[in-house]
Design a protein around this motif. Structure first.
Motif, PDB file in Angstrom:
ATOM      1  N   PRO A   1      17.325  21.034  41.180  1.00 51.82           N
ATOM      2  CA  PRO A   1      18.784  20.413  41.649  1.00 51.82           C
ATOM      3  C   PRO A   1      19.084  19.328  40.422  1.00 51.82           C
ATOM      4  CG  PRO A   1      16.743  20.181  43.115  1.00 51.82           C
ATOM      5  CD  PRO A   1      16.321  20.926  41.785  1.00 51.82           C
TER       6      PRO A   1
ATOM      7  N   ASN B   1      17.410  15.899  45.507  1.00 53.87           N
ATOM      8  CA  ASN B   1      18.702  15.427  45.740  1.00 53.87           C
ATOM      9  C   ASN B   1      19.042  14.209  46.654  1.00 53.87           C
ATOM     10  OD1 ASN B   1      20.344  17.424  44.210  1.00 53.87           O
ATOM     11  ND2 ASN B   1      20.253  19.042  45.919  1.00 53.87           N
TER      12      ASN B   1
ATOM     13  N   SER C   1      22.693  26.207  47.800  1.00 50.76           N
ATOM     14  CA  SER C   1      22.237  25.334  48.975  1.00 50.76           C
ATOM     15  C   SER C   1      21.833  24.074  48.340  1.00 50.76           C
ATOM     16  CB  SER C   1      21.215  25.944  49.831  1.00 50.76           C
ATOM     17  OG  SER C   1      19.837  25.777  49.006  1.00 50.76           O
ATOM     18  N   LEU C   2      21.538  23.892  47.131  1.00 54.42           N
ATOM     19  CA  LEU C   2      21.016  22.835  46.262  1.00 54.42           C
ATOM     20  C   LEU C   2      22.235  21.964  45.683  1.00 54.42           C
ATOM     21  CD1 LEU C   2      17.620  24.195  44.751  1.00 54.42           C
ATOM     22  CD2 LEU C   2      18.054  22.344  46.598  1.00 54.42           C
ATOM     23  N   GLY C   3      23.415  22.595  45.772  1.00 54.17           N
ATOM     24  CA  GLY C   3      24.556  21.944  45.345  1.00 54.17           C
ATOM     25  C   GLY C   3      24.944  22.394  44.120  1.00 54.17           C
TER      26      GLY C   3
ATOM     27  N   THR D   1      14.232  20.072  47.452  1.00 57.66           N
ATOM     28  CA  THR D   1      15.356  19.607  48.312  1.00 57.66           C
ATOM     29  C   THR D   1      15.658  17.997  48.224  1.00 57.66           C
ATOM     30  OG1 THR D   1      15.315  21.622  49.630  1.00 57.66           O
ATOM     31  CG2 THR D   1      16.452  19.698  50.525  1.00 57.66           C
TER      32      THR D   1
ATOM     33  N   ARG E   1      24.481  18.525  48.720  1.00 60.70           N
ATOM     34  CA  ARG E   1      23.332  17.648  48.058  1.00 60.70           C
ATOM     35  C   ARG E   1      23.304  16.533  49.049  1.00 60.70           C
ATOM     36  NH1 ARG E   1      26.526  17.382  42.809  1.00 60.70           N
ATOM     37  NH2 ARG E   1      25.858  19.364  41.851  1.00 60.70           N
TER      38      ARG E   1
END
Lengths: 241, 253
Positions: free
Chosen positions: A104, A154, B156-158, A151, A81
């Motif tokens: 996310p 986050n 990849s985004l956690g 992206t 993150r």
């Protein structure tokens, strides 16, 4: 620049896959709040280096220090993150643009508010009419913008960009360059940007890294385009391979 | 039925053999092997069952069921051989399926605790569980291969490994269960199930045969759900390491 200004430090990083050496002895620093353009021929190991920073893969040898802490001290989910990556080809999940932006947040078992989604869309230059659009139906440039916005949900301190403009038309390319500059200047996000376009690297990069055959062969500010002592790098800059 | 009459049923083997030869399908050898194996295996199992039923011993029943689980595991594991520890994962699944279903059937006195009931029912449920495991593994490995990008995206985004594989897991569980559910929708209309038909041919009251068939189809639903979910949830953690990284080639070799 002092170590306090380091966003990521690579200390003798190597990566082997079976018999193949993919990365070899990479040692250098990525500075906070700066844009580092990562260039080099195909197969040089650029994408692999980005994935190491995001923790999608680990090095065989050496240590990566993120924000003064060894990468192995971070929980993988926390690291990812904090060090966000926009993958090549901007893969979308099935569903609307909103579903993609909410991903996310959902992964942290929370919900995304519509106002927040609209605000993020506006940040990347898309209006709210895109929220309900099917993510699979978007153009290449629009997908890249949604992928960047996703992206950014986050709130990463470091943003890794993997050839995000390589398949775009000049207008979309210009818009995305402008957007990345804005993210860097307004939010102080450190950026590592892989590009095949040397002019783009010159235009946008505060620092330039050149990779070849898994090695970091040259790094420095933009002046390396004029003063490199490495003959292979010179040939690469001249478009000879 | 006499053995001479039974021998006449080999005509049903000759028909596909002739068709295969005529149309150059190349299935003659497989058809012959399948025929010989089925004759030997079924005759052998017939004599073994007679022995076990006559002995009426729990030890023999246990051995018989163990043999079924081992054979089913060895067959099903071929589809997921690249998944680490797949043999014991399938074996665990089959054992749990057998324990859960028999506990309900015997614990609630739905069927008598005799070899005559326990062994054929176990055979049907373990066999179905094996097929379900194969269907699941087939679909699961194909889904992963086709959607590596989205697995990498979620990571990849956690996301956690479970979140990264959730869509593929759900899709494979659904796909493997659908044939069981769909075949139950047309049961009795399109097809008369083997067990029920066998009982009726054997002279049992059709209503009693139907009651047992209902018991089996309900149990098969539990078997289907348990098998695919258990194999799935036991398998997916081995696709990732402790740094939540997807291990390349963990589903294919």
């Amino acid at each position: 620049m002092s170590k306090n200004g380091a966003a990521i430090q690579f200390q003798d990083i190597s990566l082997e896959r079976g018999e193949t050496l993919i990365l070899k002895g990479i040692t250098d620093t990525i500075y906070k709040g700066k844009i580092t353009a990562l260039v080099g021929p195909s197969g040089a190991g650029k994408t692999t280096l980005l994935k190491l920073c995001n923790g999608l893969i680990s090095p065989t040898n050496g240590e990566i220090i993120v924000d003064q802490h060894p990468i192995t001290e971070f929980e993988p989910t926390t690291l990812r993150r904090q060090v966000g990556i926009v993958l090549q080809n901007a893969p979308m999940i099935r569903g609307s643009v909103f579903d993609n932006l909410a991903l996310p947040i959902k992964l942290q078992r929370s919900n995304l508010h519509t106002e927040e989604a609209i605000s993020m869309l506006n940040n990347v230059g898309l209006d709210e009419s895109f929220l309900t659009r099917d993510a699979y139906e978007l153009s290449g440039g629009q997908k890249q913008k949604v992928a960047i916005a996703r992206t950014l949900m986050n709130r990463p301190k470091i943003l890794l960009l993997d050839e995000i403009t390589s398949a775009l038309d000049p207008v979309s390319k210009g818009e995305i360059e402008q957007l990345i500059r804005k993210i860097n200047k307004e939010y102080g996000v450190t950026i590592i940007w892989i590009t095949h376009n040397l002019q783009q690297a010159k235009d946008i990069g505060d620092f330039i890294w050149v990779m070849m055959k898994g090695q970091l062969v040259e790094s420095g500010d933009k002046s390396i385009f004029e003063h490199t002592k490495n003959s292979k790098v010179q040939q690469f800059f001249e478009g000879k391979f | 039925m006499t053995y001479t009459t039974l021998a006449l049923t080999l005509i049903f083997v000759l028909i596909p053999l002739i068709l295969s030869k005529t149309l150059n399908l190349g299935l003659e050898k497989d058809t012959l092997v399948a025929t010989v194996r089925s004759i030997i295996q079924l005759l052998a199992v017939g004599y073994v069952l007679k022995f076990v039923f006559d002995a009426d011993s729990y030890l023999y029943m246990f051995l018989m069921i163990t043999l079924m689980i081992v054979a089913a595991t060895l067959n099903a594991r071929k589809k997921g051989k690249a998944i680490k520890g797949i043999t014991w994962k399938i074996a665990t699944t089959l054992i749990i399926v057998e324990v859960v279903t028999q506990s309900i059937l015997l614990g609630l006195n739905i069927v008598p605790a005799t070899a005559q009931y326990i062994i054929p029912i176990s055979g049907m449920l373990i066999g179905n569980s094996m097929v379900l495991s194969i269907l699941f593994l087939n679909r699961f490995t194909a889904e992963i291969e086709a959607t590596k990008d989205s697995i990498e995206l979620v990571l990849s985004l956690g996301g956690t490994s479970k979140q990264a594989i959730h869509m593929q897991l759900k899709s494979a569980i659904r796909a493997s269960m659908i044939p069981t559910i769909e075949s139950q929708k047309t049961i009795g209309l399109v097809q008369l199930p083997g067990m029920m038909s066998g009982q009726i041919i054997g002279g049992a009251d059709p209503v009693v045969a139907v009651q047992f068939q209902i018991l089996i189809i309900f149990a098969l639903l539990t078997t289907a759900a348990l098998s695919s979910i258990l194999v799935g949830f036991l398998s997916y953690p081995t696709l990732f390491n402790d740094r939540l990284q997807y291990i390349e080639n963990s589903t294919s070799k």
